[in-house]
Design a protein around this motif. Structure first.
Motif, PDB file in Angstrom:
ATOM      1  N   ALA A  43      -5.392  -5.844   6.017  1.00  0.00           N
ATOM      2  CA  ALA A  43      -6.268  -4.713   5.685  1.00  0.00           C
ATOM      3  C   ALA A  43      -6.068  -3.515   6.597  1.00  0.00           C
ATOM      4  N   SER A  44      -5.553  -3.730   7.806  1.00  0.00           N
ATOM      5  CA  SER A  44      -5.396  -2.596   8.732  1.00  0.00           C
ATOM      6  C   SER A  44      -4.122  -1.810   8.483  1.00  0.00           C
ATOM      7  N   GLY A  45      -3.238  -2.312   7.621  1.00  0.00           N
ATOM      8  CA  GLY A  45      -1.999  -1.591   7.321  1.00  0.00           C
ATOM      9  C   GLY A  45      -2.245  -0.442   6.361  1.00  0.00           C
ATOM     10  N   GLY A  46      -1.157   0.215   5.957  1.00  0.00           N
ATOM     11  CA  GLY A  46      -1.276   1.381   5.083  1.00  0.00           C
ATOM     12  C   GLY A  46      -1.935   1.035   3.759  1.00  0.00           C
ATOM     13  N   VAL A  47      -1.422   0.018   3.065  1.00  0.00           N
ATOM     14  CA  VAL A  47      -1.964  -0.343   1.750  1.00  0.00           C
ATOM     15  C   VAL A  47      -3.399  -0.846   1.898  1.00  0.00           C
ATOM     16  N   ALA A  76      -7.330  -9.996  10.737  1.00  0.00           N
ATOM     17  CA  ALA A  76      -6.793  -9.204  11.849  1.00  0.00           C
ATOM     18  C   ALA A  76      -6.048 -10.135  12.794  1.00  0.00           C
ATOM     19  N   GLY A  77      -4.958  -9.598  13.370  1.00  0.00           N
ATOM     20  CA  GLY A  77      -4.165 -10.418  14.276  1.00  0.00           C
ATOM     21  C   GLY A  77      -4.357 -10.041  15.735  1.00  0.00           C
ATOM     22  N   SER A  78      -5.091  -8.962  16.001  1.00  0.00           N
ATOM     23  CA  SER A  78      -5.257  -8.514  17.396  1.00  0.00           C
ATOM     24  C   SER A  78      -6.594  -7.787  17.534  1.00  0.00           C
ATOM     25  N   ARG A 117      -6.872  -4.809  18.606  1.00  0.00           N
ATOM     26  CA  ARG A 117      -6.649  -3.438  18.127  1.00  0.00           C
ATOM     27  C   ARG A 117      -6.830  -3.361  16.612  1.00  0.00           C
ATOM     28  N   SER A 118      -6.278  -4.342  15.929  1.00  0.00           N
ATOM     29  CA  SER A 118      -6.391  -4.377  14.475  1.00  0.00           C
ATOM     30  C   SER A 118      -7.856  -4.578  14.068  1.00  0.00           C
ATOM     31  N   ALA A 119      -8.544  -5.494  14.759  1.00  0.00           N
ATOM     32  CA  ALA A 119      -9.952  -5.774  14.443  1.00  0.00           C
ATOM     33  C   ALA A 119     -10.808  -4.521  14.664  1.00  0.00           C
ATOM     34  N   ARG A 129      -9.966 -13.598  12.411  1.00  0.00           N
ATOM     35  CA  ARG A 129      -8.764 -13.596  13.259  1.00  0.00           C
ATOM     36  C   ARG A 129      -7.869 -14.735  12.797  1.00  0.00           C
ATOM     37  N   TYR A 130      -6.627 -14.386  12.431  1.00  0.00           N
ATOM     38  CA  TYR A 130      -5.756 -15.412  11.833  1.00  0.00           C
ATOM     39  C   TYR A 130      -4.908 -16.176  12.848  1.00  0.00           C
ATOM     40  N   GLY A 131      -4.732 -15.641  14.047  1.00  0.00           N
ATOM     41  CA  GLY A 131      -3.782 -16.225  15.004  1.00  0.00           C
ATOM     42  C   GLY A 131      -4.187 -17.612  15.466  1.00  0.00           C
ATOM     43  N   PHE A 151       1.437  -9.773  -9.731  1.00  0.00           N
ATOM     44  CA  PHE A 151       2.435  -9.196  -8.838  1.00  0.00           C
ATOM     45  C   PHE A 151       2.449  -7.698  -9.069  1.00  0.00           C
ATOM     46  N   VAL A 152       2.404  -6.942  -7.978  1.00  0.00           N
ATOM     47  CA  VAL A 152       2.474  -5.482  -8.095  1.00  0.00           C
ATOM     48  C   VAL A 152       3.710  -5.009  -7.363  1.00  0.00           C
ATOM     49  N   LEU A 153       4.594  -4.321  -8.074  1.00  0.00           N
ATOM     50  CA  LEU A 153       5.749  -3.667  -7.449  1.00  0.00           C
ATOM     51  C   LEU A 153       5.725  -2.217  -7.910  1.00  0.00           C
ATOM     52  N   LEU A 154       5.351  -1.328  -6.997  1.00  0.00           N
ATOM     53  CA  LEU A 154       5.096   0.061  -7.354  1.00  0.00           C
ATOM     54  C   LEU A 154       6.290   0.739  -8.014  1.00  0.00           C
ATOM     55  N   SER A 155       7.485   0.404  -7.552  1.00  0.00           N
ATOM     56  CA  SER A 155       8.670   1.100  -8.059  1.00  0.00           C
ATOM     57  C   SER A 155       9.141   0.575  -9.420  1.00  0.00           C
ATOM     58  N   GLY A 163       5.528  -4.954  12.484  1.00  0.00           N
ATOM     59  CA  GLY A 163       4.618  -5.441  11.442  1.00  0.00           C
ATOM     60  C   GLY A 163       3.137  -5.308  11.735  1.00  0.00           C
ATOM     61  N   HIS A 164       2.744  -4.587  12.771  1.00  0.00           N
ATOM     62  CA  HIS A 164       1.315  -4.551  13.114  1.00  0.00           C
ATOM     63  C   HIS A 164       0.776  -3.132  13.276  1.00  0.00           C
ATOM     64  N   VAL A 165       1.224  -2.242  12.398  1.00  0.00           N
ATOM     65  CA  VAL A 165       0.744  -0.850  12.438  1.00  0.00           C
ATOM     66  C   VAL A 165      -0.699  -0.793  11.927  1.00  0.00           C
TER      67      VAL A 165
HETATM   68  N1  LIG Z   1       4.967  -4.283  -3.924  1.00  0.00           N
HETATM   69  C1  LIG Z   1       4.919  -2.997  -3.624  1.00  0.00           C
HETATM   70  O1  LIG Z   1       5.047  -2.115  -4.474  1.00  0.00           O
HETATM   71  C2  LIG Z   1       4.684  -2.610  -2.194  1.00  0.00           C
HETATM   72  C3  LIG Z   1       4.300  -1.298  -1.883  1.00  0.00           C
HETATM   73  C4  LIG Z   1       4.025  -0.983  -0.540  1.00  0.00           C
HETATM   74  C5  LIG Z   1       4.178  -1.976   0.441  1.00  0.00           C
HETATM   75  N2  LIG Z   1       4.610  -3.206   0.087  1.00  0.00           N
HETATM   76  C6  LIG Z   1       4.760  -4.280   1.086  1.00  0.00           C
HETATM   77  O2  LIG Z   1       3.437  -4.697   1.393  1.00  0.00           O
HETATM   78  C7  LIG Z   1       3.320  -5.030   2.771  1.00  0.00           C
HETATM   79  C8  LIG Z   1       2.216  -4.180   3.397  1.00  0.00           C
HETATM   80  O3  LIG Z   1       2.595  -2.823   3.358  1.00  0.00           O
HETATM   81  P1  LIG Z   1       1.907  -1.802   4.364  1.00  0.00           P
HETATM   82  O4  LIG Z   1       2.530  -0.477   4.147  1.00  0.00           O
HETATM   83  O5  LIG Z   1       0.427  -1.930   4.277  1.00  0.00           O
HETATM   84  O6  LIG Z   1       2.416  -2.430   5.751  1.00  0.00           O
HETATM   85  P2  LIG Z   1       1.943  -2.109   7.245  1.00  0.00           P
HETATM   86  O7  LIG Z   1       1.248  -0.801   7.262  1.00  0.00           O
HETATM   87  O8  LIG Z   1       3.114  -2.316   8.097  1.00  0.00           O
HETATM   88  O9  LIG Z   1       0.827  -3.222   7.534  1.00  0.00           O
HETATM   89  C9  LIG Z   1       1.190  -4.526   7.775  1.00  0.00           C
HETATM   90  C10 LIG Z   1      -0.094  -5.379   7.892  1.00  0.00           C
HETATM   91  O10 LIG Z   1       0.279  -6.746   7.901  1.00  0.00           O
HETATM   92  C11 LIG Z   1      -0.518  -7.433   8.854  1.00  0.00           C
HETATM   93  N3  LIG Z   1       0.275  -8.573   9.377  1.00  0.00           N
HETATM   94  C12 LIG Z   1       1.497  -8.538   9.989  1.00  0.00           C
HETATM   95  N4  LIG Z   1       1.918  -9.792  10.283  1.00  0.00           N
HETATM   96  C13 LIG Z   1       0.939 -10.641   9.859  1.00  0.00           C
HETATM   97  C14 LIG Z   1       0.788 -12.059   9.856  1.00  0.00           C
HETATM   98  N5  LIG Z   1       1.714 -12.873  10.376  1.00  0.00           N
HETATM   99  N6  LIG Z   1      -0.336 -12.572   9.312  1.00  0.00           N
HETATM  100  C15 LIG Z   1      -1.298 -11.761   8.793  1.00  0.00           C
HETATM  101  N7  LIG Z   1      -1.212 -10.409   8.747  1.00  0.00           N
HETATM  102  C16 LIG Z   1      -0.107  -9.857   9.273  1.00  0.00           C
HETATM  103  C17 LIG Z   1      -0.849  -6.415   9.934  1.00  0.00           C
HETATM  104  O11 LIG Z   1      -2.145  -6.679  10.442  1.00  0.00           O
HETATM  105  P3  LIG Z   1      -2.379  -7.252  11.944  1.00  0.00           P
HETATM  106  O12 LIG Z   1      -1.915  -6.174  12.909  1.00  0.00           O
HETATM  107  O13 LIG Z   1      -3.824  -7.499  11.977  1.00  0.00           O
HETATM  108  O14 LIG Z   1      -1.517  -8.486  12.046  1.00  0.00           O
HETATM  109  C18 LIG Z   1      -0.900  -5.092   9.130  1.00  0.00           C
HETATM  110  O15 LIG Z   1      -2.210  -4.847   8.706  1.00  0.00           O
HETATM  111  C19 LIG Z   1       4.727  -4.809   3.366  1.00  0.00           C
HETATM  112  O16 LIG Z   1       5.410  -6.052   3.330  1.00  0.00           O
HETATM  113  C20 LIG Z   1       5.385  -3.841   2.389  1.00  0.00           C
HETATM  114  O17 LIG Z   1       6.784  -3.974   2.359  1.00  0.00           O
HETATM  115  C21 LIG Z   1       4.851  -3.565  -1.193  1.00  0.00           C
END
Ligand SMILES: NC(=O)c1ccc[n+]([C@@H]2O[C@H](COP(=O)([O-])OP(=O)(O)OC[C@H]3O[C@@H](n4cnc5c(N)ncnc54)[C@H](OP(=O)(O)O)[C@@H]3O)[C@@H](O)[C@H]2O)c1
Length: 349
Positions: free
Chosen positions: A151-155, A175-177, A179-181, A197-199, A275-279, A335-337
Motif C-alpha cells: 500500500a505504501s508504493g505508487g499504485v 508494511a515492511g518497515s 518508515r513504510s508504516a 507488519r509482514y516481516g 489480472f490487471v496489466l495496464l499496457s 523495492g521499498h519506495v
Molecule cells: N500490472 C500492471 O499493469 C502494473 C502497473 C504498475 C506496476 N506494476 C507492478 O506492481 C508492483 C507495484 O508497483 P508500484 O509502482 O506500486 O511499486 P513500488 O512503488 O516500488 O512499491 C513497492 C511496494 O511493495 C512493497 N514490498 C516490497 N517488497 C515486499 C515484500 N517482500 N513483501 C510485501 N511487500 C513488499 C513495498 O512496501 P514495504 O516498503 O512496506 O515493503 C512497497 O509498498 C511492481 O511489481 C510493479 O512492477 C504492475
C-alpha cells in the motif's frame, strides 16, 4: 527553433552503468501525436525491469513511461490539444520520458490537473491508471473491508484512496518497515491498528494478523500489489466470493516459508482473481480502444482538482541526468519506495 534535445539513453541491457547522456534530433510528431516539452518524468518498477531484460535489438532506447509537460507541437489530426497546453501522459507504446521532448499519441495524454506541480502530475499516470483499474475490477462496494498489500508504493498509495471513494469501510495494509508504516498512517490516514507488519512471520501467522485487523473477518477484496508471499496472503484472507486483484509477480520473501498452491485456497472459497496489466489494451487492443487511457487520465485529473485524490508523496531524484536516472533505478530496485520517484526536466537550473 531548437533542433536537438538532451536525453539519457540505455545502450546495453543490465547494469545502471549502461545509461549514457546523448544529444538527439528533436522528434517530429506523427499525424495523431503531440510533442511534449517535458517538465518532469516519473519512474516505475517496470523501468528497471525493462533495463534488465530488454532485447538488445531494441537498443539504444530512452526509457521512462510517464511525463508531465507542455505541448510544443501537434500532429495534423489532433484536435483535443493546442501548443502551450499543460498535460500529463502515459508513454505506453514507446517509452521516452528520460529526455527533454517526447512524441506520444494524443489518446495517451490528458490536461494536467491545475493544482498539481509538473512533478506531482508526472507521478500519476502509471500508478493512477493501474490503481483505478484495480479498484474497478475488484468491484469495491460501500462497506467492503479491503486488504491492500504494497500500500505504501505508487499504485497502493492511490488505490487506497480510490477504494475509499468507492465506499470501502476499512482498509488494512501491509508494511515492511517503520518508515513504510509511518507513511501509511500519516500520508494515507490508515489507523496503526490496521497496519500489518509482514516481516519474519509464517504464512499462517501473517494471515491471522491481517484478519485480526479486520475484527476477525475475511476480506471481500484483496489487492496484491507485490506478488510472491503477498499473493498467498491475499488468497488466505479473502472470504467466500472474495475478489483478488493481482498486478505483479513479485518476490517470494524467504521469511514467509515455502510457496504453496494459492489456487486451491481461492477455489475453496469460490473466489475470483482479476489480472490487471495496464499496457495490455495499448499492446493488443485496436487503436479505437485506446481513448480509454485519456478518459481515465481525465477522471484522475478531475478527482485531484476536486481535492478528493492526493497524488502519491514524491521524492525528486534531481534534474534530467545519468546520475538522477541511476539513482532512481537503484532505489526502485530495492523495492521499498514510499510514494513515487520523479525527476525534473528543463526549466531554470
Ligand atoms: N500490472 C500492471 O499493469 C502494473 C502497473 C504498475 C506496476 N506494476 C507492478 O506492481 C508492483 C507495484 O508497483 P508500484 O509502482 O506500486 O511499486 P513500488 O512503488 O516500488 O512499491 C513497492 C511496494 O511493495 C512493497 N514490498 C516490497 N517488497 C515486499 C515484500 N517482500 N513483501 C510485501 N511487500 C513488499 C513495498 O512496501 P514495504 O516498503 O512496506 O515493503 C512497497 O509498498 C511492481 O511489481 C510493479 O512492477 C504492475
Amino acid at each position: 527553433m531548437i533542433a536537438c534535445m538532451e536525453a539519457v539513453l540505455l545502450t546495453a541491457p543490465g547494469s545502471v552503468d549502461h545509461f549514457e547522456r546523448a544529444m538527439l534530433p528533436l522528434p517530429v510528431p506523427g499525424p495523431d501525436e503531440v510533442r511534449i516539452r517535458i517538465r518532469a518524468a516519473g519512474f516505475n518498477p517496470m523501468d528497471w525491469q525493462k533495463r534488465k531484460t530488454i532485447d538488445s535489438s531494441r537498443l539504444p532506447v530512452i526509457l521512462g513511461g510517464e511525463v508531465a509537460g507542455v505541448i510544443d507541437a501537434v500532429g495534423p489530426r489532433v484536435l483535443r490539444f493546442a501548443v502551450d497546453d499543460p498535460v500529463f501522459a502515459y508513454l505506453v507504446r514507446k517509452p521516452g520520458g528520460y529526455a527533454e521532448y517526447v512524441c506520444v499519441r494524443a489518446v495517451f495524454v490528458a490536461r494536467k490537473p491545475g493544482p498539481l506541480s509538473f512533478e506531482q502530475a508526472a507521478a500519476l499516470p502509471v500508478a493512477g491508471l493501474t490503481a483505478y483499474e484495480s479498484v474497478i475490477r475488484a468491484g469495491v462496494r460501500p462497506g467492503d473491508p479491503v486488504l491492500v498489500t504494497g500500500a505504501s508504493g505508487g499504485v497502493g498509495s492511490i488505490a487506497v484512496q480510490i477504494a475509499r471513494l468507492r465506499g470501502a469501510s476499512r482498509i488494512v495494509a501491509t508494511a515492511g518497515s517503520d518508515r513504510s508504516a509511518r507513511y501509511l498512517t500519516t500520508r494515507l490516514g490508515i489507523p496503526a491498528s490496521q497496519v500489518v507488519r509482514y516481516g519474519g512471520r509464517s504464512r499462517a501467522d501473517l494471515a491471522a494478523a491481517a484478519i485480526q485487523c479486520n475484527e476477525g473477518r475475511f476480506f471481500r477484496v484483496a489487492f496484491d500489489f507485490v506478488g510472491g508471499a503477498m499473493t498467498s496472503l491475499c488468497a488466505d484472507t479473502v472470504g467466500v466470493d472474495g475478489q483478488v486483484v493481482a498486478i505483479a509477480t513479485g518476490p517470494h520473501d524467504a521469511t514467509h516459508g515455502e510457496a504453496e498452491n494459492d489456487e486451491d485456497h481461492l477455489f475453496d472459497k469460490s473466489a475470483t482473481v482479476h489480472f490487471v496489466l495496464l499496457s495490455a489494451r495499448a499492446a493488443l487492443g485496436r487503436p479505437a480502444e485506446w481513448g480509454w487511457y485519456a478518459q481515465r487520465l481525465d477522471e484522475l485529473a478531475r478527482w485531484t482538482e476536486a481535492g478528493v485524490l492526493r497524488p502519491p508523496e514524491i521524492r525528486n531524484v534531481g534534474r534530467l541526468s545519468v546520475a538522477a536516472v541511476r539513482t532512481a533505478h537503484q532505489i526502485l530496485e530495492e523495492g521499498h519506495v514510499q510514494g513515487k520517484l520523479v525527476m525534473t526536466v528543463g526549466g531554470e537550473p
